[in-house]
Design a protein around this motif. Structure first.
Motif, PDB file in Angstrom:
ATOM      1  N   LEU A   6     -10.567  -0.140   0.922  1.00 32.84           N
ATOM      2  CA  LEU A   6     -11.258  -1.685   1.020  1.00 32.84           C
ATOM      3  C   LEU A   6     -12.560  -1.391   1.323  1.00 32.84           C
ATOM      4  N   LYS A   7     -13.136  -0.219   2.001  1.00 25.73           N
ATOM      5  CA  LYS A   7     -14.468  -0.045   2.172  1.00 25.73           C
ATOM      6  C   LYS A   7     -15.246   0.182   1.224  1.00 25.73           C
ATOM      7  N   PHE A 180      -2.350 -12.696  -0.924  1.00 23.19           N
ATOM      8  CA  PHE A 180      -3.731 -12.191  -0.656  1.00 23.19           C
ATOM      9  C   PHE A 180      -3.834 -11.188   0.405  1.00 23.19           C
ATOM     10  N   PHE A 181      -2.768 -10.695   1.280  1.00 29.55           N
ATOM     11  CA  PHE A 181      -2.963  -9.712   2.193  1.00 29.55           C
ATOM     12  C   PHE A 181      -3.920  -8.808   1.630  1.00 29.55           C
ATOM     13  N   CYS A 188      -7.699 -10.643   0.260  1.00 31.74           N
ATOM     14  CA  CYS A 188      -8.568 -11.495   0.961  1.00 31.74           C
ATOM     15  C   CYS A 188      -8.863 -10.450   2.419  1.00 31.74           C
ATOM     16  N   TYR A 189      -9.659 -11.053   3.368  1.00 32.33           N
ATOM     17  CA  TYR A 189      -9.709 -10.209   4.443  1.00 32.33           C
ATOM     18  C   TYR A 189      -8.845 -10.733   5.729  1.00 32.33           C
ATOM     19  N   GLN A 233     -11.359 -17.368   3.740  1.00 33.45           N
ATOM     20  CA  GLN A 233     -10.466 -16.418   2.979  1.00 33.45           C
ATOM     21  C   GLN A 233     -10.616 -16.719   1.348  1.00 33.45           C
ATOM     22  N   CYS A 234     -10.461 -18.051   1.041  1.00 32.84           N
ATOM     23  CA  CYS A 234     -10.706 -18.355  -0.064  1.00 32.84           C
ATOM     24  C   CYS A 234     -12.069 -18.097  -0.836  1.00 32.84           C
ATOM     25  N   ALA A 235     -13.039 -18.137   0.147  1.00 34.42           N
ATOM     26  CA  ALA A 235     -14.332 -17.604  -0.385  1.00 34.42           C
ATOM     27  C   ALA A 235     -14.400 -15.988  -0.795  1.00 34.42           C
ATOM     28  N   ILE A 236     -13.828 -15.390   0.212  1.00 31.93           N
ATOM     29  CA  ILE A 236     -13.655 -13.678  -0.254  1.00 31.93           C
ATOM     30  C   ILE A 236     -12.882 -13.728  -1.466  1.00 31.93           C
TER      31      ILE A 236
END
Ligand SMILES: Cc1ncc(COP(=O)(O)O)c(C=O)c1O
Length: 368
Positions: A6-7, A180-181, A188-189, A233-236
């Motif tokens: 993820l980084k 979205f884990f 998401c985050y 989270q939706c924004a991500i």
């Protein structure tokens, strides 16, 4: 090496992700802000479903879907024993009974040919799982369900972006539930999830259940849950959609490349089968081997992370076993002994893949 990198993804998407987060911090609508509806609309178009309802997690998606179709104590829901526990857990939480039907040996997805025999007068739904990112045989399952008048809930937590006969996972049955884990194909985050359906009445019910059964402000027409997904989270997710299609293609390509690199190690190491009428987004890239412990240890020594998804079928888990004495699903049990997931993410490089496969060869003492 990371199991799910993820980084690197953040390094590439830093600008849109930071900009999206900043916008939410500035408008301050942290619950049910404009990004919630925007994400729902984007995902609705992506899957082709008439409705998308964002929810707090993949687990919550399953719970809300089961509540919407009216699952109650004494009911039975047919599902896979070889999945993350949440699939069975949400059925049990509603007082119903998961009826576990064994999986196909080749794909690890529920064996549609065995479903009909498991249907009883108490059966209220069929809940296949699109495991590791590959849709189950949804047409076969839908045909049985249609004959018996049952709804089908696809647990698509691992398969957002995959296709089945050209149609998108999450839009293959009565209801589709995804997660979205962070490590999921579209992550998401934190925690997040979504539910998809073409049924207007079910969509209305699920929107109400998500907010405590509320149909208007402080008007609670049914029992619900606190199941909203945060605006941040939706924004991500919205920012990640910028290159999601590329990520899907890349995951498919990396999966095929793993398949071909590992082919010469058969039968000691085997890839799972991907049906020719579907794609896998490889939520996990998972191999089968009777020499799992040796391979896992050798990779660990080289700093290559692996994982076992999953070491036990649900009915053998301590919290569930008492209700399933004598149940045997031989394919699920064999898979549980043999599966091993390798590093997978869209930003995994071919060079890293070569290192992983070379380490497996070395563990098996097979020359390159
Ligand atoms: C098959 C399956 N179902 C359900 C879930 C639950 O999703 P979440 O972790 O978002 O609650 C997961 C996530 O791990 C999963 O893999």
């Amino acid at each position: 090496m990371e199991f799910t990198d993820l980084k690197r993804q953040y390094a590439i998407l830093r600008e849109p992700i930071d900009a999206r987060i900043r916008r939410v911090l500035e408008h301050g609508k942290f619950i049910m802000g404009p990004e919630v509806r925007e994400m729902e609309e984007r995902l609705q178009i992506y899957t082709g479903a008439a409705h998308c309802i964002s929810v707090a997690s993949g687990t919550e998606a399953l719970l809300i879907a089961l509540m919407a179709i009216g699952i109650k104590p004494g009911d039975e829901v047919i599902t896979s024993p070889f999945t993350f526990v949440a699939t069975g857990e949400m059925i049990v939480l509603l007082g119903a009974k998961p009826v576990f039907v064994d999986v196909e040996d080749g794909t690890a997805n529920i064996d549609a040919a065995r479903i009909e025999a498991a249907i009883t007068a108490h059966t209220k739904a069929i809940m296949p799982v699109s495991l590791y990112g590959q849709p189950a045989d949804m047409d076969a399952i839908n045909a049985i369900a249609a004959r018996r008048g049952l709804p089908v809930i696809e647990d698509a937590a691992q398969s957002f972006g995959a296709t089945y006969k050209g149609r998108r996972s999450c839009n293959l049955s009565t209801i589709g539930c995804t997660s979205f884990f962070p490590s999921k194909p579209l992550g998401c985050y934190g925690d997040g999830g979504a539910i998809f359906t073409n049924d207007d009445i079910l969509a209305g019910s699920m929107r109400e259940i998500r907010v405590h059964g509320q149909s208007g402000r402080y008007n609670h027409t049914r029992v619900g849950v606190g199941g909203r997904m945060d605006t941040l989270q939706c924004a991500i997710v919205l920012a990640k959609l910028e290159r999601f299609e590329w990520e899907v293609e890349r995951r498919i390509a990396l999966g095929r490349r793993y398949d071909s690199l590992l082919a010469s190690l058969a039968p000691r190491v085997r890839s799972l089968m991907i049906g020719s009428d579907r794609t896998s987004v490889h939520g996990q890239y998972t191999i089968r081997t009777a020499e799992r412990a040796r391979i896992q240890e050798a990779l660990r020594e080289k700093g290559i992370p692996t994982a076992v998804h999953y070491p036990l079928p649900i009915y053998k888990q301590p919290g569930y076993a008492a209700a399933y004495a004598g149940l045997s699903c031989p394919s699920a049990e064999k898979l549980a002994r043999e599966v091993l997931s390798l590093p997978m993410s869209a930003d995994l490089t071919e060079a890293e893949q070569d290192v992983i496969v070379a380490a497996i060869r070395e563990a098996l003492r097979v020359a390159a």
